[in-house]
Write a protein that holds these residues in place. Structure first.
Motif, mmCIF file in Angstrom:
data_model
loop_
_atom_site.group_PDB
_atom_site.id
_atom_site.type_symbol
_atom_site.label_atom_id
_atom_site.label_comp_id
_atom_site.label_asym_id
_atom_site.label_seq_id
_atom_site.Cartn_x
_atom_site.Cartn_y
_atom_site.Cartn_z
ATOM 1 N N ILE A 176 0.809 -1.458 -0.313
ATOM 2 C CA ILE A 176 -0.087 -0.208 0.055
ATOM 3 C C ILE A 176 0.588 2.069 0.007
ATOM 4 O O ILE A 176 1.719 1.761 0.962
ATOM 5 N N ASN A 177 1.261 2.424 -1.040
ATOM 6 C CA ASN A 177 1.746 2.775 -1.692
ATOM 7 C C ASN A 177 1.602 4.306 -0.353
ATOM 8 O O ASN A 177 0.089 4.423 -0.007
ATOM 9 N N ASN A 178 2.757 5.012 0.322
ATOM 10 C CA ASN A 178 2.467 5.942 1.908
ATOM 11 C C ASN A 178 1.438 6.806 0.322
ATOM 12 O O ASN A 178 1.724 7.079 -1.374
ATOM 13 N N ALA A 179 1.252 7.943 0.899
ATOM 14 C CA ALA A 179 0.615 8.708 0.134
ATOM 15 C C ALA A 179 0.899 10.946 0.545
ATOM 16 O O ALA A 179 0.873 10.487 1.886
ATOM 17 N N VAL A 180 0.125 11.626 -0.141
ATOM 18 C CA VAL A 180 0.224 12.525 0.963
ATOM 19 C C VAL A 180 -1.749 13.384 -0.207
ATOM 20 O O VAL A 180 -1.757 12.389 -1.129
ATOM 21 N N ASP A 181 -1.976 14.359 1.201
ATOM 22 C CA ASP A 181 -2.993 15.081 1.146
ATOM 23 C C ASP A 181 -2.740 16.064 -0.428
ATOM 24 O O ASP A 181 -2.769 17.079 0.363
ATOM 25 N N VAL A 182 -3.433 15.726 -1.628
ATOM 26 C CA VAL A 182 -2.721 16.926 -1.955
ATOM 27 C C VAL A 182 -3.608 17.460 -2.060
ATOM 28 O O VAL A 182 -3.095 18.959 -1.798
ATOM 29 N N ASP A 183 -5.114 17.805 -1.733
ATOM 30 C CA ASP A 183 -6.141 18.510 -1.862
ATOM 31 C C ASP A 183 -5.161 19.464 -0.050
ATOM 32 O O ASP A 183 -5.695 21.093 -0.217
ATOM 33 N N MET A 285 9.358 4.690 1.357
ATOM 34 C CA MET A 285 9.000 5.958 1.174
ATOM 35 C C MET A 285 8.389 6.917 1.059
ATOM 36 O O MET A 285 7.730 7.199 2.150
ATOM 37 N N PRO A 286 9.640 8.361 0.657
ATOM 38 C CA PRO A 286 9.775 8.934 1.154
ATOM 39 C C PRO A 286 8.471 10.544 1.483
ATOM 40 O O PRO A 286 8.431 10.702 0.086
ATOM 41 N N ILE A 287 7.537 10.127 2.220
ATOM 42 C CA ILE A 287 7.153 11.556 2.192
ATOM 43 C C ILE A 287 7.200 12.899 1.623
ATOM 44 O O ILE A 287 6.759 13.404 0.745
ATOM 45 N N ALA A 288 8.529 13.228 2.372
ATOM 46 C CA ALA A 288 9.190 14.485 1.594
ATOM 47 C C ALA A 288 8.758 14.918 0.313
ATOM 48 O O ALA A 288 9.148 15.629 -0.292
ATOM 49 N N VAL A 289 9.505 13.320 -0.774
ATOM 50 C CA VAL A 289 9.794 13.790 -1.757
ATOM 51 C C VAL A 289 8.297 13.440 -2.598
ATOM 52 O O VAL A 289 8.215 14.607 -3.094
#
Length: 374
Positions: A176-183, A285-289
């Motif tokens: 399950i890939n790390n993710a970011v909240d784009v919105d 999986m780097p959140i910063a990237v």
């Protein structure tokens, strides 16, 4: 899930309560429907733990402080294991989700002896991939992971590279890939806009995060020295953050902001950085990237697990193996604003497609509820 059905009692356990692990954990907890989940977090404090961590979670989330230490400490670890076992026996969770290596080891043992059947473990970057420890220590950590897997549970790999490694250690593994909240990021800083020819001659190359051995500050500083000598006054290097390895940057032309809130760090990244330089030696999986890609920055990163799963070489940025390759790729981007925009736009599109928060929450929920196919 109907309002009349019993909520799923979920306990997260983490010793690594800071940085990227904290971000992922808070996204999961805040993304789950409180009508369907009764959530507790068993945590330890770290220097990088946000001071307002209580405010980062809904008031319905129960926080339970349990001292744990990152390094192997038999006396402390046995005490933490016993206390964690007691918590699980008393709370009787339906699901336990463990985060990072120490919680992964102690938690799987405690869950086995407390009778919890649905146990999940997110390594967030396996400890035996660390490059700041010797080969013997890495072998020891690998043995720890393999031994802990015998106590059951499913490993949740946060990237394709971590998934490949995990399959060799544990019989049950899912990606399950790390993710970011784009919105949420867009609301904070606005959608990224293309480069404008405004007469700006200086290019800013930056990184966001704690100054640690993992981020290889000496390599970052070495790159800054080489490029600054070749282009005096035309390139600025910026480290958004602070940390214990700051001395590795003292003799380099790198500006260091010191600690900023995540929101202020993202604003600074979006407003001032033209190229994101990620010199980490190991990752999950780097959140910063992912955050840099979200705000439209081209990424130049080390060719390691996690980085290579986020960055598509030549399409969203570049992957590099040594200092010479880093400087060559950075010169390409310094000299070509259009290429920066092209790679940055492609990176943002990739995050929205492959690393979106709703997709991660959907898969996590399905996993907790036993609906996700392995």
């Amino acid at each position: 899930m109907s309002e009349t059905l019993k909520k799923i009692k979920l306990i997260h356990v983490t010793e690594s309560f800071g940085a990227g692990t904290f971000t992922v954990l808070s996204q999961i907890v805040n993304g789950l429907d409180p009508r369907e989940y009764d959530i507790s977090i068993v945590y330890s404090l770290r220097p990088e733990t946000p001071s307002d961590f209580r405010d980062r979670f809904d008031s319905t989330v129960q926080l339970i402080h349990l001292p744990m230490v990152r390094k192997v400490n038999p006396a402390m670890d046995v005490t933490s294991l016993f206390r964690l076992w007691r918590i699980l026996v008393e709370e009787k969770p339906d699901v336990v989700h463990l985060h990072s290596s120490k919680a992964g080891v102690l938690g799987r043992i405690a869950a086995r002896f407390s009778g919890v059947r649905r146990v999940f473990y997110s390594p967030h970057g396996f400890s035996f991939l660390r490059q700041d420890i010797d080969k013997k220590a890495r072998s020891f950590y690998r043995l720890f992971e393999r031994t802990a897997s015998r106590f059951g549970g499913t490993v949740i790999a946060c990237s394709e590279g971590e998934f490949d490694v995990a399959k060799s250690l544990a019989p049950r593994t899912v990606k399950i890939n790390n993710a970011v909240d784009v919105d949420a990021i867009d609301r904070l800083i606005g959608s990224p806009s293309p480069h404008k020819a405004d007469g700006k001659r200086q290019t800013t190359i930056g990184i966001n995060g704690r100054i640690t051995p993992q981020r290889a500050p000496a390599l970052f500083g070495g790159i800054a020295k080489d490029i600054s000598r070749a282009r005096p006054g035309l390139v600025r290097f910026l480290w958004i953050g602070g940390g214990e390895e700051i001395d590795d940057l003292q003799d380099s032309p790198v500006e260091i902001t010191g600690w900023l809130s995540r929101e202020d760090a993202l604003r600074k990244l979006a407003a001032e950085v033209d190229v994101y330089l990620h010199t980490s030696l190991w990752e999950g999986m780097p959140i910063a990237v992912l955050e840099a890609m979200t705000v439209g920055k081209p990424v130049v990163a080390t060719d390691v697990i996690g980085n290579r799963d986020a960055v598509i070489h030549g399409k969203t940025g570049f992957l590099c193996s040594d200092l010479n390759e880093f400087t060559r790729r950075l010169f390409n981007l310094i000299d070509d604003p259009r290429l920066r925009d092209q790679l940055g736009s492609a990176g943002r599109a990739r995050v929205k497609r492959d690393f979106s928060l709703p997709l991660m929450i959907q898969r996590i929920s399905a996993l907790y509820e036993g609906k996700l196919t392995y």
